[in-house]
Enzyme design. Structure first.
Site, short mmCIF file in Angstrom:
data_model
loop_
_atom_site.label_atom_id
_atom_site.label_comp_id
_atom_site.label_asym_id
_atom_site.label_seq_id
_atom_site.Cartn_x
_atom_site.Cartn_y
_atom_site.Cartn_z
N CYS A 276 7.76 -24.11 -35.72
CA CYS A 276 8.01 -22.99 -34.81
C CYS A 276 9.07 -22.12 -35.47
O CYS A 276 10.22 -22.56 -35.64
CB CYS A 276 8.49 -23.50 -33.45
N ARG B 251 6.51 -24.14 -26.04
CA ARG B 251 6.00 -23.69 -24.76
C ARG B 251 4.62 -23.07 -24.94
O ARG B 251 4.41 -22.22 -25.80
CB ARG B 251 6.97 -22.66 -24.17
N CYS C 67 7.18 -14.62 -32.42
CA CYS C 67 6.74 -15.77 -33.21
C CYS C 67 7.11 -15.51 -34.65
O CYS C 67 6.52 -14.62 -35.30
CB CYS C 67 5.24 -15.99 -33.07
N GLY C 68 8.10 -16.23 -35.16
CA GLY C 68 8.56 -15.98 -36.52
C GLY C 68 7.55 -16.33 -37.58
O GLY C 68 7.39 -15.60 -38.56
#
Length: 330
Positions: free
Chosen positions: A233, A225, A80-81
């Protein structure tokens, strides 16, 4: 008492738990239960969140710590950036380091402090890698195709050209072309379709639409997702930047800095090639909105009613930064 944080990167929100504070670490099942409860918009606290960031000591050499990501539905994300930026800030301030490595499920990633994007907005850069184009890396069943780059797949959609890329989270990317208009309704339909039981993506996939706005400027929105629509995101913006670079439209290129707008604000990306391998620098805010104190026993029982919550004041500064940005949407 245990200190939690509520944090966000581009309004992609998380609770952050450093397990080193606990008398014993939570098990995987306990962490999942905690993530589902605390992030729930009605049963949790502070309106819930998109996920739980779990910080532990690094297992591999030379890493300052390890990050795990649990989505609000209890599923595990490879990376997860946006979350990594907040974990990087947390570890950097904890250990008084400006540049270091953070261990993630797939790789040890270079992270560090970056010049502020806005007044008082804590900003960090994080590496997004590895980048893979093989459909098997997502995984994706693509009618015998080993790669999918800006191509039509009739079974997916007759008109939209898609690209498949793992960074390492799986992403399906569509960048709007001059003759077409992509919209949020279609993004939601595709996101739901590909994250329910389907013949193409057995493990689900993040779906992103990108709209090129100008030179080194793009707007990206993602159906994530395990979460659904999010304000941003990080890996989706990174993956879209790679695909945009491959399109060779003259609006971006390797080693150039892009402004990537999203519903939660703006980040910057830089696509690099090292020894033939792509890597992405993701640069953006790492905002701590709330400090949360809770008794360890209450945390283990997922009883958050007596938690002591204090606002940090950082969100006001972040919103001032956002207000100065141009507004885009699908």
């Amino acid at each position: 008492m245990i200190n939690l944080l509520k944090v966000h990167g581009s309004e992609n929100t998380f609770f952050l738990l450093d397990q080193n504070q606990l008398s014993r670490p939570l098990t995987e099942d306990e962490l999942i239960q905690t993530a589902v409860k605390i992030t729930d918009d009605s049963a949790g606290i502070l309106g819930g969140a998109d996920g739980l960031l779990v910080v532990d000591d690094g297992v591999r050499q030379n890493t300052l710590g390890r990050m795990r990501v649990i989505n609000s539905d209890g599923s595990i994300a490879s990376m997860c950036g946006n979350g990594l930026r907040t974990v990087s800030r947390y570890l950097g301030e904890k250990y008084e380091k400006d540049e270091f490595l953070v261990e993630t499920a797939e790789a040890d990633l270079q992270v560090g402090r970056a010049p502020a994007l806005g007044n008082g907005v804590a900003t960090y850069h994080v590496e997004i890698s590895p980048v893979r184009f093989e459909t098997s890396a997502l995984p994706m069943n693509a009618a015998g195709r080993s790669e999918l780059i800006h191509s039509n797949v009739v079974d997916l959609n007759e008109t939209i050209k898609f690209s498949a890329i793992a960074v390492p989270n799986p992403h399906l990317i569509a960048i709007e072309e001059p003759h077409q208009i992509l919209n949020k309704t279609k993004l939601g339909e595709l996101g739901q379709r590909f994250n329910e039981k389907n013949p193409w993506f057995p493990d689900g996939v993040n779906v992103s639409f990108g709209r090129v706005i100008g030179q080194n400027q793009i707007f990206v929105e993602t159906y994530e997702r395990g979460v659904g629509f999010t304000n941003a995101c990080g890996t989706g913006m990174a993956a879209t930047s790679v695909i945009w670079t491959l399109l060779n439209d003259g609006k971006t290129g390797v080693n150039t800095v892009n402004n990537v707008y999203n519903p939660g604000g703006m980040v910057q990306t830089r696509v690099r090639q090292d020894d033939g391998e792509y890597k992405i620098d993701l640069i953006g805010n790492a905002t701590f909105t709330h400090q949360i104190q809770i008794n360890e026993e209450q945390l283990r029982k997922n009883h958050f009613e007596k938690a002591k919550i204090v606002e940090t004041g950082e969100e006001e500064l972040y919103q001032e930064f956002v207000k100065a940005l141009p507004s885009y949407s699908f």
